[in-house]
Write a protein that holds these residues in place. Sequence first.
Motif, short mmCIF file in Angstrom:
data_model
loop_
_atom_site.label_atom_id
_atom_site.label_comp_id
_atom_site.label_asym_id
_atom_site.label_seq_id
_atom_site.Cartn_x
_atom_site.Cartn_y
_atom_site.Cartn_z
N THR A 93 -6.49 0.21 -47.19
CA THR A 93 -7.78 -0.40 -46.86
C THR A 93 -7.96 -1.72 -47.58
OG1 THR A 93 -8.77 1.78 -46.53
CG2 THR A 93 -10.27 -0.07 -46.86
N GLU A 94 -7.56 -1.77 -48.86
CA GLU A 94 -7.72 -2.98 -49.65
C GLU A 94 -6.83 -4.11 -49.11
OE1 GLU A 94 -9.47 -5.32 -52.45
OE2 GLU A 94 -9.99 -3.25 -51.95
N VAL A 95 -5.64 -3.77 -48.63
CA VAL A 95 -4.75 -4.79 -48.07
C VAL A 95 -5.39 -5.43 -46.84
CG1 VAL A 95 -2.57 -5.16 -46.84
CG2 VAL A 95 -2.59 -3.82 -48.93
N ILE A 96 -5.94 -4.60 -45.97
CA ILE A 96 -6.60 -5.11 -44.77
C ILE A 96 -7.77 -6.00 -45.14
CG2 ILE A 96 -7.92 -4.45 -42.73
CD1 ILE A 96 -6.22 -1.90 -42.60
N LYS A 97 -8.53 -5.56 -46.16
CA LYS A 97 -9.69 -6.33 -46.60
C LYS A 97 -9.28 -7.69 -47.13
CE LYS A 97 -13.59 -6.12 -49.84
NZ LYS A 97 -14.25 -5.31 -50.91
N ARG A 98 -8.26 -7.73 -47.96
CA ARG A 98 -7.81 -9.00 -48.55
C ARG A 98 -7.22 -9.93 -47.49
NH1 ARG A 98 -5.22 -8.20 -54.58
NH2 ARG A 98 -6.82 -6.80 -55.42
N LEU A 99 -6.46 -9.38 -46.56
CA LEU A 99 -5.91 -10.20 -45.49
C LEU A 99 -7.02 -10.80 -44.64
CD1 LEU A 99 -2.85 -8.05 -44.35
CD2 LEU A 99 -2.77 -10.27 -45.50
N ASP A 100 -8.05 -10.01 -44.39
CA ASP A 100 -9.17 -10.50 -43.60
C ASP A 100 -9.92 -11.61 -44.34
OD1 ASP A 100 -10.62 -10.22 -41.09
OD2 ASP A 100 -12.31 -9.54 -42.31
N GLU A 101 -10.02 -11.47 -45.67
CA GLU A 101 -10.66 -12.52 -46.46
C GLU A 101 -9.84 -13.81 -46.39
OE1 GLU A 101 -10.95 -10.82 -50.33
OE2 GLU A 101 -12.77 -9.65 -49.87
N MET A 102 -8.52 -13.67 -46.43
CA MET A 102 -7.64 -14.84 -46.29
C MET A 102 -7.83 -15.49 -44.93
SD MET A 102 -4.03 -13.61 -47.97
CE MET A 102 -3.26 -15.12 -47.41
N ARG A 103 -7.92 -14.66 -43.90
CA ARG A 103 -8.11 -15.17 -42.54
C ARG A 103 -9.40 -15.99 -42.44
NH1 ARG A 103 -11.25 -14.08 -38.56
NH2 ARG A 103 -12.16 -12.26 -39.60
N LYS A 104 -10.46 -15.46 -43.02
CA LYS A 104 -11.74 -16.15 -42.96
C LYS A 104 -11.71 -17.46 -43.74
CE LYS A 104 -14.51 -11.94 -42.40
NZ LYS A 104 -15.47 -11.01 -43.06
N GLN A 105 -11.08 -17.44 -44.92
CA GLN A 105 -11.00 -18.65 -45.73
C GLN A 105 -10.20 -19.74 -45.03
OE1 GLN A 105 -9.43 -17.49 -49.53
NE2 GLN A 105 -11.22 -16.26 -50.08
N MET A 106 -9.19 -19.32 -44.26
CA MET A 106 -8.36 -20.27 -43.53
C MET A 106 -8.94 -20.58 -42.15
SD MET A 106 -4.62 -18.73 -44.60
CE MET A 106 -3.67 -20.06 -43.85
N LYS A 107 -10.13 -19.98 -41.87
CA LYS A 107 -10.86 -20.21 -40.63
C LYS A 107 -9.99 -19.93 -39.40
CE LYS A 107 -14.06 -23.55 -42.65
NZ LYS A 107 -14.66 -24.90 -42.58
N LEU A 114 -3.02 -15.50 -38.49
CA LEU A 114 -2.60 -15.53 -39.89
C LEU A 114 -1.11 -15.25 -40.00
CD1 LEU A 114 -3.44 -15.75 -42.88
CD2 LEU A 114 -3.86 -13.28 -42.84
N GLU A 115 -0.64 -14.28 -39.22
CA GLU A 115 0.79 -13.94 -39.23
C GLU A 115 1.63 -15.10 -38.74
OE1 GLU A 115 3.86 -10.49 -37.56
OE2 GLU A 115 1.69 -10.28 -37.28
N LYS A 116 1.17 -15.77 -37.69
CA LYS A 116 1.90 -16.92 -37.16
C LYS A 116 1.97 -18.05 -38.18
CE LYS A 116 0.79 -16.08 -32.28
NZ LYS A 116 0.02 -16.57 -31.11
N ALA A 117 0.86 -18.25 -38.90
CA ALA A 117 0.83 -19.30 -39.92
C ALA A 117 1.81 -18.99 -41.05
CB ALA A 117 -0.59 -19.44 -40.49
N ALA A 118 1.89 -17.71 -41.43
CA ALA A 118 2.82 -17.31 -42.49
C ALA A 118 4.27 -17.49 -42.03
CB ALA A 118 2.57 -15.85 -42.88
N THR A 119 4.54 -17.07 -40.80
CA THR A 119 5.89 -17.20 -40.25
C THR A 119 6.31 -18.66 -40.16
OG1 THR A 119 5.54 -15.18 -38.93
CG2 THR A 119 7.37 -16.62 -38.29
N ALA A 120 5.37 -19.52 -39.78
CA ALA A 120 5.66 -20.95 -39.66
C ALA A 120 6.06 -21.56 -41.00
CB ALA A 120 4.44 -21.69 -39.10
N GLN A 121 5.58 -20.94 -42.10
CA GLN A 121 5.90 -21.42 -43.44
C GLN A 121 7.11 -20.70 -44.04
OE1 GLN A 121 2.49 -21.67 -46.08
NE2 GLN A 121 1.13 -22.07 -44.36
N GLY A 122 7.78 -19.92 -43.20
CA GLY A 122 8.98 -19.24 -43.66
C GLY A 122 8.72 -17.97 -44.44
N VAL A 123 7.51 -17.40 -44.31
CA VAL A 123 7.15 -16.18 -45.04
C VAL A 123 7.24 -14.97 -44.11
CG1 VAL A 123 5.34 -14.98 -46.31
CG2 VAL A 123 5.61 -17.46 -46.57
N ALA A 124 8.00 -13.97 -44.50
CA ALA A 124 8.08 -12.73 -43.73
C ALA A 124 6.78 -11.96 -43.94
CB ALA A 124 9.27 -11.90 -44.16
#
Length: 359
Positions: A93-107, A114-124
């Motif tokens: 639950t906490e992982v989902i919450k933090r990822l969602d907070e990241m999504r909101k901060q990155m608008k 968010l996953e596409k943005a991470a992949t574009a930066q070479g992050v699995a």
Amino acid sequence: MRKLIASAVLFCLATVPAFSADAVIEKIAARVNDQIITRTEYERSRETLKQESQQATNPDKAFAEREKDVLRDLIDRQLLLEKGKDLGITAETEVIKRLDEMRKQMKMDSMEDLEKAATAQGVAFEDFKQQMKEQIITQQVIGKEVGSHMQLSKDDEQKFYDEHKEDLRQPEQIRLSEILVATPAVKEGEAGDPQVVAAAKAKAEGLLADLHKGAKFEDIAKKNSNGPTAAQGGDLGFFKRGVLDKTLEDKTFAMKAGDFSEVTQTKQGFVILAVTEHQQEGIPELKDIEPKVQDAMYMQKLQPALRVYLAKLRTEAYIDVKEGYIDTGASSDETKPVETQAKVKAAKELKKKKKFLLF
């Protein structure tokens, strides 16, 4: 707050890269119960530490001082993760919450973005989520098993404050927040579309009027600011003298906490600045920095308490460090696994199936 601080003393546990299921295991560095730590993990952790050390005043010295503990930290991390499993901590639950907070901060509109943005930066992305999950689990184990048992009395706080007054001395600084009504970027020397600029200025003036009527700066920033800190209510953090533009510094440092500026035009658009805190130079009173003192005491007490706790976990575990590697956290109370004939046979069968696994 204290759980966040606990992560700072995880001996780099939070920054250890997660092992990918698709990776080739070159060699085993150590066994912790039924889990293995590979040479790949060891080298990745060592490389991460080397990169972090580059920010130190003396990078080579900083790296040399911490390099010896790389395997210890990997073993400690595995012990904490296994304890988290025993305690039923999943962190899903906490992982989902933090990822969602990241999504909101990155608008971003969705988790897929968010996953596409991470992949574009070479992050699995899956590895990133696994790292986050393991970090949360270790933090929660430390908070529950170590932090919750630490007592901080008022007398201890006063003693710590008296002994560290000079360390607590602070320069004059202000904490700023902004509301930005952006205008399209234009080339140097150009004024931009007059109608667009006028509309942006009118909007900013309207927001300023709302502030004068009693609206909360934070609320307006969250709803209307085009700045990157909108999700945080426009908070820009602290600034010491000599950091800001001289004109801006003179204006803001003359303001008191709670004051806000008139609308000012910048290259980015029209901005309203608010001073949320104004700290004078000197040693603050204990009552004004009590949370900071408590956090410092917590960190000071947490590290040795954590090492004692990890030593206890080690006595309850089977740890086998392979030749050529050093575990600086090892003690004489630890028990090495007994290599039974059945276990050796099973290992040989596994080796036949996976020839890339070298013992």
